[in-house]
Scaffold this motif. Sequence first.
Motif, short mmCIF file in Angstrom:
data_model
loop_
_atom_site.label_atom_id
_atom_site.label_comp_id
_atom_site.label_asym_id
_atom_site.label_seq_id
_atom_site.Cartn_x
_atom_site.Cartn_y
_atom_site.Cartn_z
N LEU A 5 0.83 -1.21 0.00
CA LEU A 5 0.00 0.00 0.00
C LEU A 5 0.87 1.26 0.00
N THR A 6 1.90 1.27 0.84
CA THR A 6 2.75 2.45 0.91
C THR A 6 3.55 2.64 -0.37
N GLU A 7 3.95 1.53 -1.00
CA GLU A 7 4.72 1.63 -2.23
C GLU A 7 3.86 2.12 -3.39
N LYS A 8 2.64 1.65 -3.49
CA LYS A 8 1.77 2.03 -4.61
C LYS A 8 1.25 3.45 -4.46
N LEU A 9 0.87 3.82 -3.24
CA LEU A 9 0.17 5.09 -3.02
C LEU A 9 1.06 6.21 -2.53
N ALA A 10 2.21 5.87 -1.97
CA ALA A 10 3.14 6.87 -1.42
C ALA A 10 2.47 7.75 -0.37
N CYS A 11 1.54 7.17 0.37
CA CYS A 11 0.88 7.88 1.47
C CYS A 11 0.36 6.84 2.45
N SER A 12 -0.08 7.28 3.61
CA SER A 12 -0.69 6.36 4.57
C SER A 12 -2.03 5.88 4.03
N ALA A 13 -2.31 4.59 4.18
CA ALA A 13 -3.55 4.02 3.68
C ALA A 13 -4.01 2.89 4.59
N THR A 14 -5.33 2.75 4.73
CA THR A 14 -5.92 1.69 5.52
C THR A 14 -7.07 1.06 4.74
N SER B 186 6.89 13.23 7.85
CA SER B 186 6.02 12.37 8.66
C SER B 186 6.04 10.96 8.09
N PRO B 187 6.14 9.94 8.93
CA PRO B 187 6.11 8.56 8.45
C PRO B 187 4.79 8.25 7.75
N ILE B 188 4.78 7.21 6.91
CA ILE B 188 3.54 6.74 6.31
C ILE B 188 3.28 5.31 6.77
N ASN B 189 2.01 4.98 6.86
CA ASN B 189 1.59 3.71 7.45
C ASN B 189 0.64 2.97 6.51
N GLY B 190 0.96 1.73 6.22
CA GLY B 190 0.08 0.87 5.44
C GLY B 190 -0.56 -0.15 6.36
N LEU B 191 -1.89 -0.18 6.40
CA LEU B 191 -2.60 -1.05 7.33
C LEU B 191 -3.73 -1.81 6.62
N LYS C 6 -1.67 14.00 10.18
CA LYS C 6 -0.84 14.01 8.97
C LYS C 6 -0.42 12.60 8.54
N GLY C 7 -1.33 11.65 8.68
CA GLY C 7 -1.08 10.30 8.22
C GLY C 7 -0.36 9.39 9.19
#
Length: 257
Positions: A175-184, A202-207, A239-240
């Motif tokens: 998710l983080t690689e495809k979107l380059a943002c935090s995603a759930t 700010s870190p990004i989080n894939g969940l 902020k993600g």
Amino acid sequence: MGKTVIVYTCSHADPSCSNERFNWLGDLIEDVKPDYTIDLGDGADMRSLNTFDTRYPQAIVAQSYQKDIEAYNDSQDRLWSRYKLSKKKRPFRIGFAGNHEFRINRAVAHDPRLEGDKYGISFSHLQTDHWFDEYHEYVNSAPALVSYDGVLYGHYVSTGNFGSAMSTKHHGYSLTEKLACSATVGHSHKFHYFRKADARPSPINGLVAGCFKGQEEDWAGQANGDWSKGVVIKREVEKGDYDLQWISMKALERMYG
């Protein structure tokens, strides 16, 4: 100041299974007092509109559109009607349609004669305008993706031109690689989390947020053992980024059952 959010997905309310778990979730929401809750979809199983049981008459006989709708609305009533009685402040409620709710749209598109608010099939029977403050239906036959406090939410993120749901061994990372943002997201019923902290501010989080199912499924076979049942609490969401807490269904039952 960061916000507190409770996220759950893939509840699959079904007349063949007790909705007691929604009482426990409602108790958790009351105790935590989140700023908002997010239901990522597949809250209604809608087994009666599936296209997989046509060769199994015994399965079809046990299915009922009316009972499917009643099971879903009962699950939501257990979560939210308490606030009308207690007069307590209710969190802001955000909902997303999953592929199981979309079965209603697909059935009507296949045979428009079935459509009807009173005597037919209708998405309005789910009463999403009553149970949610904001609700996001499918867009172009795919789950909506909407950002809240820097986190992109949706039932699933698609891959390829045909819109297949992303599903990989390292789903959160993907998710983080495809979107380059935090995603759930939800959908897979599995839990996976990846936190990417690098030079960005700010870190990004894939969940991938597991599921809130109440029973195992015959059709899933060994995959039942891969599913993670529970809910997610995010604290200090800003902020993600956020602090993550996983509450398993067993823990939820121990606390409130």
